[in-house]
Design a protein around this motif. Structure first.
Motif, PDB file in Angstrom:
ATOM      1  N   VAL A   1      40.254  21.159  10.342  1.00 16.61           N
ATOM      2  CA  VAL A   1      39.084  20.177  10.369  1.00 16.61           C
ATOM      3  C   VAL A   1      38.671  20.175  10.806  1.00 16.61           C
ATOM      4  CG1 VAL A   1      39.431  17.184  10.420  1.00 16.61           C
ATOM      5  CG2 VAL A   1      41.168  18.913   9.420  1.00 16.61           C
ATOM      6  N   ALA A   2      38.244  20.534  12.415  1.00 14.68           N
ATOM      7  CA  ALA A   2      37.016  20.635  13.116  1.00 14.68           C
ATOM      8  C   ALA A   2      35.801  21.731  12.732  1.00 14.68           C
ATOM      9  CB  ALA A   2      37.561  20.919  14.888  1.00 14.68           C
ATOM     10  N   ALA A   3      36.248  22.847  12.305  1.00 19.31           N
ATOM     11  CA  ALA A   3      35.354  23.361  11.820  1.00 19.31           C
ATOM     12  C   ALA A   3      34.328  23.006   9.912  1.00 19.31           C
ATOM     13  CB  ALA A   3      36.030  24.876  11.561  1.00 19.31           C
ATOM     14  N   SER A   4      35.639  22.679   9.872  1.00 19.72           N
ATOM     15  CA  SER A   4      34.533  21.248   8.193  1.00 19.72           C
ATOM     16  C   SER A   4      33.785  20.758   8.786  1.00 19.72           C
ATOM     17  CB  SER A   4      35.894  21.353   7.456  1.00 19.72           C
ATOM     18  OG  SER A   4      36.052  20.460   6.553  1.00 19.72           O
TER      19      SER A   4
ATOM     20  N   ALA B   1      29.469  20.664   7.710  1.00 19.48           N
ATOM     21  CA  ALA B   1      29.153  19.562   6.870  1.00 19.48           C
ATOM     22  C   ALA B   1      28.307  18.589   7.326  1.00 19.48           C
ATOM     23  CB  ALA B   1      30.719  18.278   6.789  1.00 19.48           C
ATOM     24  N   ALA B   2      28.419  18.677   8.685  1.00 18.12           N
ATOM     25  CA  ALA B   2      27.201  18.132   9.394  1.00 18.12           C
ATOM     26  C   ALA B   2      26.047  19.100   9.346  1.00 18.12           C
ATOM     27  CB  ALA B   2      27.703  18.016  11.197  1.00 18.12           C
ATOM     28  N   LYS B   3      26.045  20.334   9.508  1.00 15.22           N
ATOM     29  CA  LYS B   3      24.845  21.135   9.558  1.00 15.22           C
ATOM     30  C   LYS B   3      24.197  21.423   8.137  1.00 15.22           C
ATOM     31  CE  LYS B   3      24.714  26.322  10.482  1.00 15.22           C
ATOM     32  NZ  LYS B   3      24.962  27.943  11.169  1.00 15.22           N
ATOM     33  N   ALA B   4      25.187  21.324   7.086  1.00 13.53           N
ATOM     34  CA  ALA B   4      24.774  21.076   5.941  1.00 13.53           C
ATOM     35  C   ALA B   4      24.020  19.781   5.784  1.00 13.53           C
ATOM     36  CB  ALA B   4      25.518  21.093   4.698  1.00 13.53           C
ATOM     37  N   ASP B   5      24.562  17.958   5.731  1.00  8.08           N
ATOM     38  CA  ASP B   5      23.679  17.760   5.615  1.00  8.08           C
ATOM     39  C   ASP B   5      22.370  16.966   6.824  1.00  8.08           C
ATOM     40  OD1 ASP B   5      25.995  15.975   4.656  1.00  8.08           O
ATOM     41  OD2 ASP B   5      26.130  15.264   6.526  1.00  8.08           O
ATOM     42  N   ALA B   6      22.427  18.201   7.514  1.00  8.60           N
ATOM     43  CA  ALA B   6      21.355  18.486   8.670  1.00  8.60           C
ATOM     44  C   ALA B   6      20.369  19.235   7.753  1.00  8.60           C
ATOM     45  CB  ALA B   6      21.703  18.964  10.547  1.00  8.60           C
ATOM     46  N   ARG B   7      20.668  19.886   7.344  1.00 10.58           N
ATOM     47  CA  ARG B   7      19.683  21.507   6.583  1.00 10.58           C
ATOM     48  C   ARG B   7      18.833  20.354   4.772  1.00 10.58           C
ATOM     49  NH1 ARG B   7      23.335  25.173   5.484  1.00 10.58           N
ATOM     50  NH2 ARG B   7      22.994  26.292   7.807  1.00 10.58           N
ATOM     51  N   GLN B   8      19.758  19.671   5.003  1.00  9.99           N
ATOM     52  CA  GLN B   8      19.809  18.656   3.163  1.00  9.99           C
ATOM     53  C   GLN B   8      18.598  17.852   4.189  1.00  9.99           C
ATOM     54  OE1 GLN B   8      22.199  16.552   1.410  1.00  9.99           O
ATOM     55  NE2 GLN B   8      21.174  16.597  -0.894  1.00  9.99           N
TER      56      GLN B   8
END
Length: 53
Positions: free
Chosen positions: A19-22, A26-33
């Motif tokens: 869950v923590a890795a997921s 997701a946070a990394k993908a949000d920041a990239r987007q």
């Protein structure tokens, strides 16, 4: 019975780490987007307005 408790505890640890890795992914993908959207907005803002024919 103690063996089952150990297995459940290990499964819970694995689940929590997944869950923590997921969430981190997701946070990394949000920041990239967010970064890409900001770059796109800057690019669009710097384009000259379309000419009317």
């Amino acid at each position: 019975m103690e063996h089952q408790f150990f297995i459940r505890r290990q499964n819970l640890k694995l689940y929590r780490s997944l869950v923590a890795a997921s969430e981190a992914a997701a946070a990394k993908a949000d920041a990239r987007q967010e970064k890409l959207l900001k770059l796109l907005a800057e690019e669009v803002a710097s384009e000259p307005p379309p000419r009317k024919s």
